[in-house]
Design a protein around this motif. Structure first.
Motif, mmCIF file in Angstrom:
data_model
loop_
_atom_site.group_PDB
_atom_site.id
_atom_site.type_symbol
_atom_site.label_atom_id
_atom_site.label_comp_id
_atom_site.label_asym_id
_atom_site.label_seq_id
_atom_site.Cartn_x
_atom_site.Cartn_y
_atom_site.Cartn_z
ATOM 1 N N LEU A 77 0.797 -1.310 0.028
ATOM 2 C CA LEU A 77 -0.149 -0.075 -0.046
ATOM 3 C C LEU A 77 0.931 1.429 0.024
ATOM 4 C CD1 LEU A 77 -2.732 1.230 0.260
ATOM 5 C CD2 LEU A 77 -2.307 1.279 2.685
ATOM 6 N N LYS A 78 0.681 2.223 -0.966
ATOM 7 C CA LYS A 78 1.563 3.280 -1.319
ATOM 8 C C LYS A 78 0.817 4.563 -0.932
ATOM 9 C CE LYS A 78 5.316 5.559 -3.867
ATOM 10 N NZ LYS A 78 6.080 5.323 -5.117
ATOM 11 N N ILE A 79 1.240 5.691 -0.288
ATOM 12 C CA ILE A 79 0.659 6.866 -0.160
ATOM 13 C C ILE A 79 1.532 7.924 -0.768
ATOM 14 C CG2 ILE A 79 -0.259 8.567 1.388
ATOM 15 C CD1 ILE A 79 -0.816 6.397 3.479
ATOM 16 N N GLN A 80 1.024 8.474 -1.648
ATOM 17 C CA GLN A 80 2.079 9.729 -2.381
ATOM 18 C C GLN A 80 1.374 10.979 -1.694
ATOM 19 O OE1 GLN A 80 1.586 8.818 -6.401
ATOM 20 N NE2 GLN A 80 3.458 7.791 -6.465
ATOM 21 N N SER A 81 2.463 11.971 -1.471
ATOM 22 C CA SER A 81 2.090 13.040 -1.022
ATOM 23 C C SER A 81 1.160 13.028 0.339
ATOM 24 C CB SER A 81 1.285 13.840 -2.267
ATOM 25 O OG SER A 81 1.283 15.432 -2.079
ATOM 26 N N ALA A 82 1.755 12.695 1.206
ATOM 27 C CA ALA A 82 0.980 12.435 2.481
ATOM 28 C C ALA A 82 0.520 13.559 3.122
ATOM 29 C CB ALA A 82 1.630 11.491 3.431
ATOM 30 N N LYS A 83 -0.964 13.397 3.645
ATOM 31 C CA LYS A 83 -1.429 14.776 4.346
ATOM 32 C C LYS A 83 -1.637 14.288 5.935
ATOM 33 C CE LYS A 83 -4.104 16.197 0.178
ATOM 34 N NZ LYS A 83 -5.556 16.266 -0.260
ATOM 35 N N GLN A 84 -1.671 15.385 6.799
ATOM 36 C CA GLN A 84 -1.937 15.024 8.312
ATOM 37 C C GLN A 84 -3.201 14.217 8.412
ATOM 38 O OE1 GLN A 84 -1.905 18.780 10.348
ATOM 39 N NE2 GLN A 84 0.122 19.410 10.049
ATOM 40 N N GLY A 85 -4.048 14.431 7.447
ATOM 41 C CA GLY A 85 -5.386 13.704 7.743
ATOM 42 C C GLY A 85 -5.269 12.080 7.405
ATOM 43 N N ASP A 86 -3.977 11.737 7.059
ATOM 44 C CA ASP A 86 -3.650 10.324 6.723
ATOM 45 C C ASP A 86 -3.054 9.610 7.962
ATOM 46 O OD1 ASP A 86 -2.447 11.281 3.531
ATOM 47 O OD2 ASP A 86 -4.337 10.786 4.145
ATOM 48 N N THR A 87 -2.837 10.456 8.950
ATOM 49 C CA THR A 87 -2.303 9.909 10.095
ATOM 50 C C THR A 87 -3.388 8.941 10.716
ATOM 51 O OG1 THR A 87 -1.105 12.011 10.588
ATOM 52 C CG2 THR A 87 -1.845 10.415 12.569
ATOM 53 N N ALA A 88 -2.728 7.588 10.802
ATOM 54 C CA ALA A 88 -3.830 6.466 11.257
ATOM 55 C C ALA A 88 -2.691 5.265 11.529
ATOM 56 C CB ALA A 88 -4.764 6.264 10.156
ATOM 57 N N THR A 89 -3.512 4.282 11.902
ATOM 58 C CA THR A 89 -2.666 2.792 11.500
ATOM 59 C C THR A 89 -3.266 2.176 10.548
ATOM 60 O OG1 THR A 89 -2.410 2.851 14.096
ATOM 61 C CG2 THR A 89 -2.367 0.710 12.871
ATOM 62 N N TYR A 90 -2.408 1.558 9.605
ATOM 63 C CA TYR A 90 -2.904 0.978 8.269
ATOM 64 C C TYR A 90 -2.690 -0.748 8.850
ATOM 65 C CZ TYR A 90 -3.185 5.472 6.334
ATOM 66 O OH TYR A 90 -3.612 6.693 6.023
ATOM 67 N N LEU A 91 -3.790 -1.090 8.859
ATOM 68 C CA LEU A 91 -3.976 -2.809 9.221
ATOM 69 C C LEU A 91 -4.202 -3.498 7.786
ATOM 70 C CD1 LEU A 91 -6.618 -2.308 11.977
ATOM 71 C CD2 LEU A 91 -4.251 -2.939 12.342
ATOM 72 N N CYS A 92 -3.424 -4.730 7.794
ATOM 73 C CA CYS A 92 -3.502 -5.511 6.833
ATOM 74 C C CYS A 92 -4.454 -6.883 7.383
ATOM 75 C CB CYS A 92 -2.146 -5.774 6.040
ATOM 76 S SG CYS A 92 -2.276 -7.191 4.779
ATOM 77 N N ALA A 93 -5.161 -7.414 6.598
ATOM 78 C CA ALA A 93 -6.094 -8.554 7.096
ATOM 79 C C ALA A 93 -5.932 -9.820 6.020
ATOM 80 C CB ALA A 93 -7.224 -8.233 7.702
ATOM 81 N N SER A 94 -5.965 -10.814 6.218
ATOM 82 C CA SER A 94 -6.359 -11.809 5.104
ATOM 83 C C SER A 94 -7.192 -12.996 5.820
ATOM 84 C CB SER A 94 -4.810 -12.623 4.958
ATOM 85 O OG SER A 94 -4.436 -13.594 5.984
ATOM 86 N N SER A 95 -7.573 -13.589 4.563
ATOM 87 C CA SER A 95 -8.819 -14.710 4.865
ATOM 88 C C SER A 95 -8.900 -15.668 3.902
ATOM 89 C CB SER A 95 -10.216 -13.933 5.025
ATOM 90 O OG SER A 95 -10.319 -13.602 3.870
ATOM 91 N N PHE A 96 -9.373 -16.884 4.098
ATOM 92 C CA PHE A 96 -9.430 -17.819 3.064
ATOM 93 C C PHE A 96 -10.926 -17.851 2.541
ATOM 94 C CE2 PHE A 96 -8.816 -21.166 0.265
ATOM 95 C CZ PHE A 96 -9.499 -22.265 0.802
ATOM 96 N N GLN A 97 -11.259 -17.509 1.433
ATOM 97 C CA GLN A 97 -12.808 -17.417 0.908
ATOM 98 C C GLN A 97 -13.363 -18.646 1.305
ATOM 99 O OE1 GLN A 97 -14.318 -14.819 0.710
ATOM 100 N NE2 GLN A 97 -16.337 -15.810 -0.226
ATOM 101 N N GLY A 98 -12.603 -19.958 0.696
ATOM 102 C CA GLY A 98 -13.264 -21.131 0.997
ATOM 103 C C GLY A 98 -13.668 -21.614 2.249
ATOM 104 N N ALA A 99 -13.221 -20.923 2.986
ATOM 105 C CA ALA A 99 -13.739 -21.094 4.876
ATOM 106 C C ALA A 99 -15.058 -20.978 4.966
ATOM 107 C CB ALA A 99 -12.594 -20.785 5.774
ATOM 108 N N ASN A 100 -15.249 -19.796 4.150
ATOM 109 C CA ASN A 100 -16.707 -19.178 4.328
ATOM 110 C C ASN A 100 -17.094 -18.942 5.840
ATOM 111 O OD1 ASN A 100 -18.974 -17.984 3.318
ATOM 112 N ND2 ASN A 100 -20.244 -19.626 3.867
ATOM 113 N N THR A 101 -16.050 -18.580 6.706
ATOM 114 C CA THR A 101 -16.325 -18.242 8.150
ATOM 115 C C THR A 101 -16.645 -16.651 8.165
ATOM 116 O OG1 THR A 101 -14.059 -18.205 8.689
ATOM 117 C CG2 THR A 101 -14.902 -20.248 8.760
ATOM 118 N N GLY A 102 -16.007 -15.911 7.338
ATOM 119 C CA GLY A 102 -16.081 -14.348 7.353
ATOM 120 C C GLY A 102 -14.817 -14.083 8.313
ATOM 121 N N GLN A 103 -14.017 -14.957 8.947
ATOM 122 C CA GLN A 103 -13.238 -14.323 9.850
ATOM 123 C C GLN A 103 -11.936 -13.660 9.178
ATOM 124 O OE1 GLN A 103 -11.823 -17.469 12.653
ATOM 125 N NE2 GLN A 103 -10.338 -15.722 13.659
ATOM 126 N N LEU A 104 -11.466 -12.577 9.511
ATOM 127 C CA LEU A 104 -10.125 -11.943 9.238
ATOM 128 C C LEU A 104 -9.187 -12.211 10.098
ATOM 129 C CD1 LEU A 104 -12.628 -10.672 7.285
ATOM 130 C CD2 LEU A 104 -11.349 -8.576 7.286
#
Lengths: 115, 117
Positions: A77-104
């Protein structure tokens, strides 16, 4: 089994600078999500992929944010020309669609401060 | 537009008490409701979830009560422990009942729970 790995854990930028965040999902997970979590708020979806394809990027500020997952595994994930409003934590999550549990499964996040 | 709302914003209970965290939603298409627990410096982790075809889900000390008609749900944490002190997020998504859950979650702002020993 290793969890979702993100780097860097922290980044401090001046406005106008660029930054890239990297994510390694759980092995075998076909779906990868990027969420933005401002301080004291819940995560908000930016974009998600199934394998290498973008499924939904409607909440990604396309003028300055971009995300890729070229081989259907790791993602950047790339942010170009960052702004103060971009201050945050960026979370990555993954899942396996075939499990169909919806769990991230979330990584620990990359905390961005834009001065 | 806040599609998932949580209350209270923060909650303090004594060890051994039951903590009750509330959540409401607007989108009738939501049918899968997970609760995520987040400790400082960590990512959220799934605690317990419910599908809209059920009105109650239990897992140890954690219970979800779900009211589809009123579009409300609550998380009850029985016998609260200091280790339960964390932020709890209610989330929602579509497709859970049809086997087509995208995992595209809408989160509330969270409830900060403090459990005093």
């Amino acid at each position: 089994e290793a969890g979702v790995t993100q780097s860097p854990r922290y980044a401090v930028l001046q406005e106008g600078q660029a930054v890239s965040f990297w994510c390694d999902p759980i092995s075998g997970h076909d779906t990868l999500y990027w969420y933005q979590q401002p301080r004291d708020q819940g995560p908000q979806l930016l974009v998600y992929f199934r394998d290498e394809a973008v499924i939904d990027n409607s909440q990604l500020p396309s003028d300055r944010f971009s995300a890729v997952r070229p081989k259907g595994t790791n993602s950047t994930l790339k942010i170009q020309s960052a702004k103060q409003g971009d201050t945050a934590t960026y979370l990555c999550a993954s899942s396996f669609q075939g499990a169909n549990t919806g769990q991230l499964y979330f990584g620990e996040g990359s905390k961005l401060t834009v001065l | 537009q806040q599609q998932v709302r949580q209350s209270p914003q923060s909650l303090t209970v004594w060890e051994g008490e039951t903590a009750i965290l509330n959540c409401s939603y607007e989108n009738s298409a939501f049918d899968y409701f997970p609760w995520y627990q987040q400790f400082p410096g960590e990512g959220p982790a799934l605690l317990i979830s419910i599908l809209s075809v059920s009105n109650k889900k239990e897992d140890g000390r954690f219970t979800i009560f779900f009211n589809k008609r009123e579009k409300k749900l609550s998380l009850h944490i029985a016998d609260s422990q200091p280790g339960d002190s964390a932020t709890y997020f209610c989330a929602a998504s579509q497709g859970g009942n049809t086997g087509a859950n995208t995992g595209k979650l809408t989160f509330g702002h969270g409830t900060i729970l403090r459990v005093h020993p």
